[in-house]
Enzyme design. Structure first.
Site, PDB file in Angstrom:
ATOM      1  CD  GLN A  22      -2.958  -1.119   1.991  1.00  0.00           C
ATOM      2  OE1 GLN A  22      -3.639  -1.686   2.583  1.00  0.00           O
ATOM      3  NE2 GLN A  22      -3.787   0.437   2.328  1.00  0.00           N
ATOM      4  CB  SER A 101       2.901  -4.774   3.812  1.00  0.00           C
ATOM      5  OG  SER A 101       1.871  -5.031   4.658  1.00  0.00           O
ATOM      6  CG  LEU A 102      -1.346  -5.867  -0.807  1.00  0.00           C
ATOM      7  CD1 LEU A 102      -2.424  -6.264  -0.584  1.00  0.00           C
ATOM      8  CD2 LEU A 102      -1.378  -4.586  -1.119  1.00  0.00           C
ATOM      9  NE  ARG A 126      -2.793  -8.795   4.713  1.00  0.00           N
ATOM     10  CZ  ARG A 126      -1.408  -7.176   4.392  1.00  0.00           C
ATOM     11  NH1 ARG A 126      -2.283  -6.487   3.508  1.00  0.00           N
ATOM     12  NH2 ARG A 126      -0.925  -7.451   4.697  1.00  0.00           N
ATOM     13  CG  HIS A 211       3.129  -4.614   9.303  1.00  0.00           C
ATOM     14  ND1 HIS A 211       2.690  -6.188   8.302  1.00  0.00           N
ATOM     15  CD2 HIS A 211       3.009  -4.001   7.684  1.00  0.00           C
ATOM     16  CE1 HIS A 211       2.760  -5.530   7.477  1.00  0.00           C
ATOM     17  NE2 HIS A 211       2.937  -4.231   6.809  1.00  0.00           N
ATOM     18  CD  GLN A 260       2.299  -9.604   4.920  1.00  0.00           C
ATOM     19  OE1 GLN A 260       0.853  -8.971   5.610  1.00  0.00           O
ATOM     20  NE2 GLN A 260       2.800  -9.556   4.242  1.00  0.00           N
TER      21      GLN A 260
END
Length: 328
Positions: A22, A101-102, A126, A211, A260
């Protein structure tokens, strides 16, 4: 390209692919490529059918593009559209994959671990769960620049021991660049403390503190969805965010995706793994060039290429095909 052929081709290269998370989204992304290559919009149609709304419209119009639940499937789809185009155009299969991340979901789709349809559904959920976990405006994130990792952790501990709530290191992005996440009061207090210590802190325009431990309620619900999703072991190793290692079992893939949500992204260590494994060329497979720019700091990475426009895609294809000995 089949999973077996992809795996065999990948072993001989010095190339790795990274997929952004993101923050890389932008209105009109991939428009020039879509005008030339049908695979771009075809990929968006496939993912849109899975989630039940028009991802290409969001990507082009910008409507809702910064809302987490929509940002995540749009970015995932853009990354996989570029991955498919790269392979269609004869690009080399990479030796390793990783996603920030994503972006880890994009990497898993590219590696044949998740289908695009399942991944789109997962990241849509998510995003919803992350948004629900912390009320709007109650959480925050900030980039801390100019300090060693240990110093950032120390300052976070100082603030968290007071009455501001918690703040934690969320993304270890590069030496001297750590992103923190937590309650808004704690992040604001940390920003002030960093500046008192002659460091630089930049508040990030996000709606969700990713996170960090505030995401544990989201992770508990998300784990149930992961258990119901078909997952294969990746045919190209995917270096995971939480431990900078490649999973050896499907259970490890599921556990890493759950953790994660509330554990730090170990991006600095991921890049160190690439260097140790002889990676010299890095492709950023998604909108923008944030990860490519981070990689340029690494001494063993000879070239880092974004792929999100036709000119950038062509530059990367030509340079890497020559470097890998595929063309003279």
């Amino acid at each position: 390209m089949s999973a077996n052929r992809l795996d065999q081709a990948a072993q001989a290269t010095q190339t790795a692919f990274v997929f952004p998370g993101q923050g890389s989204q932008k209105m009109g992304m991939l428009a020039d490529l879509a005008a030339q290559f049908p695979v771009i919009e075809e990929t968006f149609k496939e993912a849109s059918a899975a989630v039940g709304f028009d991802l290409w419209h969001i990507a082009q119009s910008g409507e809702g593009i910064n809302e987490t639940q929509y940002t995540q499937p749009v970015l995932l789809t853009a990354s996989i559209a570029l991955w498919r185009l790269w392979l269609d155009l004869g690009g080399v299969a990479p030796k390793f994959l990783a996603g920030h991340s994503l972006g880890e979901y994009s990497a898993l789709v590219a590696a044949g671990s998740l289908s695009l349809a399942d991944a789109a559904k997962l990241v849509y959920l998510r995003g919803q769960l992350m948004q629900q976990a912390v009320p709007q405006g109650a959480g925050a994130m900030a980039a801390i620049l100019g300090f060693e990792d240990a110093k950032v952790v120390e300052l976070c501990a100082q603030i968290s021991a007071q009455d501001f709530g918690s703040v934690e290191a969320a993304n270890y992005n590069a030496n001297g660049q750590v992103v923190v996440a937590g309650t808004k009061a704690a992040v604001d207090a940390l920003i002030a403390l960093v500046k008192e210590n002659s460091g630089k802190a930049i508040a990030l325009p996000v709606s969700v503190p990713s996170h960090c431990s505030l995401m544990k309620p989201a992770a508990e619900k998300f784990a149930e969805a992961l258990e119901q999703t078909a997952i294969e072991l990746p045919c190209i190793p995917v270096i995971q965010n939480v431990n900078a290692k490649a999973a050896q079992t499907v259970d490890e893939v599921r556990l890493a995706l759950t953790a994660q949500l509330y554990e730090s992204v170990q991006w600095t260590k991921t890049m160190q793994v690439f260097e140790q494994q002889g990676i010299h060329y890095l492709m950023e497979c998604g909108p923008g060039n944030v990860l490519a720019n981070l990689a340029k700091r690494l001494p063993n990475i000879e070239k880092a290429f974004p792929l999100d426009t036709q000119a950038r895609m062509e530059d990367a294809l030509n340079a890497v095909l020559v470097a890998e000995g595929k063309i003279a």
